[in-house]
Design a protein around this motif. Structure first.
Motif, PDB file in Angstrom:
ATOM      1  N   LEU A   6       0.854  -1.179   0.000  1.00  0.00           N
ATOM      2  CA  LEU A   6       0.000   0.000   0.000  1.00  0.00           C
ATOM      3  C   LEU A   6       0.894   1.233   0.000  1.00  0.00           C
ATOM      4  O   LEU A   6       1.776   1.366   0.855  1.00  0.00           O
ATOM      5  CB  LEU A   6      -0.899  -0.018   1.241  1.00  0.00           C
ATOM      6  N   VAL A   7       0.675   2.110  -0.968  1.00  0.00           N
ATOM      7  CA  VAL A   7       1.424   3.362  -1.044  1.00  0.00           C
ATOM      8  C   VAL A   7       0.525   4.476  -0.526  1.00  0.00           C
ATOM      9  O   VAL A   7      -0.603   4.638  -0.996  1.00  0.00           O
ATOM     10  CB  VAL A   7       1.879   3.666  -2.490  1.00  0.00           C
ATOM     11  N   ILE A   8       1.031   5.213   0.436  1.00  0.00           N
ATOM     12  CA  ILE A   8       0.267   6.283   1.067  1.00  0.00           C
ATOM     13  C   ILE A   8       1.024   7.588   0.870  1.00  0.00           C
ATOM     14  O   ILE A   8       2.217   7.669   1.159  1.00  0.00           O
ATOM     15  CB  ILE A   8       0.069   6.002   2.570  1.00  0.00           C
ATOM     16  N   ALA A   9       0.313   8.608   0.395  1.00  0.00           N
ATOM     17  CA  ALA A   9       0.901   9.937   0.237  1.00  0.00           C
ATOM     18  C   ALA A   9       0.362  10.825   1.352  1.00  0.00           C
ATOM     19  O   ALA A   9      -0.845  11.015   1.475  1.00  0.00           O
ATOM     20  CB  ALA A   9       0.544  10.516  -1.129  1.00  0.00           C
ATOM     21  N   LEU A  10       1.265  11.334   2.158  1.00  0.00           N
ATOM     22  CA  LEU A  10       0.916  12.189   3.288  1.00  0.00           C
ATOM     23  C   LEU A  10       1.399  13.600   2.970  1.00  0.00           C
ATOM     24  O   LEU A  10       2.597  13.838   2.846  1.00  0.00           O
ATOM     25  CB  LEU A  10       1.596  11.643   4.550  1.00  0.00           C
ATOM     26  N   GLY A  11       0.474  14.513   2.826  1.00  0.00           N
ATOM     27  CA  GLY A  11       0.830  15.883   2.459  1.00  0.00           C
ATOM     28  C   GLY A  11       1.492  16.653   3.590  1.00  0.00           C
ATOM     29  O   GLY A  11       1.217  16.403   4.765  1.00  0.00           O
ATOM     30  N   ALA A  28       0.706  15.321  15.187  1.00  0.00           N
ATOM     31  CA  ALA A  28      -0.070  14.964  13.985  1.00  0.00           C
ATOM     32  C   ALA A  28       0.422  13.642  13.398  1.00  0.00           C
ATOM     33  O   ALA A  28      -0.379  12.790  12.991  1.00  0.00           O
ATOM     34  CB  ALA A  28       0.019  16.083  12.950  1.00  0.00           C
ATOM     35  N   ILE A  29       1.720  13.458  13.355  1.00  0.00           N
ATOM     36  CA  ILE A  29       2.295  12.221  12.812  1.00  0.00           C
ATOM     37  C   ILE A  29       1.971  11.031  13.709  1.00  0.00           C
ATOM     38  O   ILE A  29       1.679   9.939  13.223  1.00  0.00           O
ATOM     39  CB  ILE A  29       3.812  12.384  12.575  1.00  0.00           C
ATOM     40  N   ASN A  30       1.992  11.239  15.012  1.00  0.00           N
ATOM     41  CA  ASN A  30       1.646  10.156  15.935  1.00  0.00           C
ATOM     42  C   ASN A  30       0.197   9.707  15.738  1.00  0.00           C
ATOM     43  O   ASN A  30      -0.095   8.511  15.773  1.00  0.00           O
ATOM     44  CB  ASN A  30       1.879  10.576  17.389  1.00  0.00           C
ATOM     45  N   LYS A  31      -0.695  10.657  15.519  1.00  0.00           N
ATOM     46  CA  LYS A  31      -2.095  10.301  15.246  1.00  0.00           C
ATOM     47  C   LYS A  31      -2.190   9.489  13.954  1.00  0.00           C
ATOM     48  O   LYS A  31      -2.898   8.488  13.884  1.00  0.00           O
ATOM     49  CB  LYS A  31      -2.955  11.569  15.136  1.00  0.00           C
ATOM     50  N   THR A  32      -1.459   9.910  12.940  1.00  0.00           N
ATOM     51  CA  THR A  32      -1.453   9.201  11.662  1.00  0.00           C
ATOM     52  C   THR A  32      -0.887   7.799  11.822  1.00  0.00           C
ATOM     53  O   THR A  32      -1.399   6.837  11.251  1.00  0.00           O
ATOM     54  CB  THR A  32      -0.636   9.998  10.621  1.00  0.00           C
ATOM     55  N   ALA A  33       0.184   7.672  12.611  1.00  0.00           N
ATOM     56  CA  ALA A  33       0.829   6.374  12.806  1.00  0.00           C
ATOM     57  C   ALA A  33      -0.125   5.345  13.409  1.00  0.00           C
ATOM     58  O   ALA A  33      -0.038   4.156  13.094  1.00  0.00           O
ATOM     59  CB  ALA A  33       2.068   6.533  13.688  1.00  0.00           C
ATOM     60  N   LYS A  34      -1.053   5.790  14.245  1.00  0.00           N
ATOM     61  CA  LYS A  34      -2.038   4.864  14.825  1.00  0.00           C
ATOM     62  C   LYS A  34      -2.872   4.222  13.716  1.00  0.00           C
ATOM     63  O   LYS A  34      -3.143   3.028  13.749  1.00  0.00           O
ATOM     64  CB  LYS A  34      -2.937   5.602  15.816  1.00  0.00           C
ATOM     65  N   GLY A  43      -1.711  -6.906   7.305  1.00  0.00           N
ATOM     66  CA  GLY A  43      -0.817  -7.599   6.391  1.00  0.00           C
ATOM     67  C   GLY A  43      -0.278  -6.764   5.246  1.00  0.00           C
ATOM     68  O   GLY A  43       0.318  -7.294   4.312  1.00  0.00           O
ATOM     69  N   TYR A  44      -0.461  -5.455   5.310  1.00  0.00           N
ATOM     70  CA  TYR A  44       0.048  -4.585   4.255  1.00  0.00           C
ATOM     71  C   TYR A  44       1.490  -4.176   4.528  1.00  0.00           C
ATOM     72  O   TYR A  44       1.868  -3.909   5.670  1.00  0.00           O
ATOM     73  CB  TYR A  44      -0.788  -3.302   4.142  1.00  0.00           C
ATOM     74  N   GLN A  45       2.269  -4.130   3.460  1.00  0.00           N
ATOM     75  CA  GLN A  45       3.584  -3.493   3.500  1.00  0.00           C
ATOM     76  C   GLN A  45       3.323  -2.045   3.101  1.00  0.00           C
ATOM     77  O   GLN A  45       2.761  -1.786   2.034  1.00  0.00           O
ATOM     78  CB  GLN A  45       4.545  -4.141   2.506  1.00  0.00           C
ATOM     79  N   LEU A  46       3.704  -1.103   3.952  1.00  0.00           N
ATOM     80  CA  LEU A  46       3.427   0.301   3.673  1.00  0.00           C
ATOM     81  C   LEU A  46       4.639   1.002   3.073  1.00  0.00           C
ATOM     82  O   LEU A  46       5.771   0.802   3.511  1.00  0.00           O
ATOM     83  CB  LEU A  46       3.044   1.042   4.950  1.00  0.00           C
ATOM     84  N   ILE A  47       4.357   1.821   2.096  1.00  0.00           N
ATOM     85  CA  ILE A  47       5.337   2.769   1.563  1.00  0.00           C
ATOM     86  C   ILE A  47       4.678   4.125   1.732  1.00  0.00           C
ATOM     87  O   ILE A  47       3.631   4.395   1.148  1.00  0.00           O
ATOM     88  CB  ILE A  47       5.655   2.493   0.081  1.00  0.00           C
ATOM     89  N   VAL A  48       5.263   4.952   2.583  1.00  0.00           N
ATOM     90  CA  VAL A  48       4.680   6.255   2.871  1.00  0.00           C
ATOM     91  C   VAL A  48       5.562   7.323   2.235  1.00  0.00           C
ATOM     92  O   VAL A  48       6.750   7.429   2.542  1.00  0.00           O
ATOM     93  CB  VAL A  48       4.552   6.510   4.391  1.00  0.00           C
TER      94      VAL A  48
END
Length: 181
Positions: A6-11, A28-34, A43-48
């Motif tokens: 899963l590729v996630i784009a965080l502005g 803000a990042i800690n909230k996103t990390a949750k 089971g997703y491999q994340l690419i942020v």
């Protein structure tokens, strides 16, 4: 079992609120990390991938405010790398903490990348990428008179400095990233 990717784009604006402090951005990042941790548990491999336009603009302002003969301001490319590194570090740290807290064993890394662009890209002659805080028209006019920067009105929210945003041709570290895929 092969992981789903899963590729996630965080502005950058999702990270930087009205409070530009490191503490507020980390919150803000800690909230996103949750939320990101939930995907990892599924089971997703994340690419942020993350933006850093507002952070770069703020760092450029800090650099300009502190410039002296003994302490010259860092150039734009270095400020981009500095903010890329700090946001990557904050995100890596937040994800590691969340994963540990939830008992998930998973490695997290951040990679500072160098985007390959063409020197002939017309974007170098016509900057369009907004960076930094919103200013009033009057504040932007003063900045343009005092510097060689270009400011534009940004979607009715105020005026922002713009910098070149050439079309990416590749990522310098792509080979190393693929080797560790």
């Amino acid at each position: 079992m092969m992981e789903k990717r899963l590729v996630i784009a965080l502005g950058g604006n999702a990270i930087l609120s009205d409070d530009p402090s490191a503490k507020a951005q980390q919150f803000a990042i800690n909230k996103t990390a949750k939320y990101l941790t939930d995907f990892i548990k599924e089971g997703y491999q994340l690419i942020v991938s993350h933006g850093n336009g507002p952070q770069v603009g703020n760092l450029l302002l800090q650099q300009a405010a502190a410039v002296s003969e003994k302490n010259p301001a860092m150039p734009l490319d270095t400020c981009v790398a500095m903010t890329e590194g700090s946001i990557g570090y904050w995100l890596q740290n937040a994800l590691q903490n969340q994963l540990k807290k939830q008992g998930v064993k998973k490695e997290v890394i951040s990679v500072v990348t160098q985007v390959i662009v063409s020197e002939q890209d017309p974007a170098f002659q016509k900057p369009t990428k907004p960076v930094g805080p919103f200013l009033s028209k009057e504040e932007a006019k003063i900045e343009m008179e005092n510097t060689s920067a270009t400011f534009v009105e940004d979607a009715g929210r105020g005026w922002r400095k713009v910098v070149p945003s050439p079309k990416p041709q590749g990522i310098e570290e792509a080979g190393a990233i693929k080797k560790n895929d």
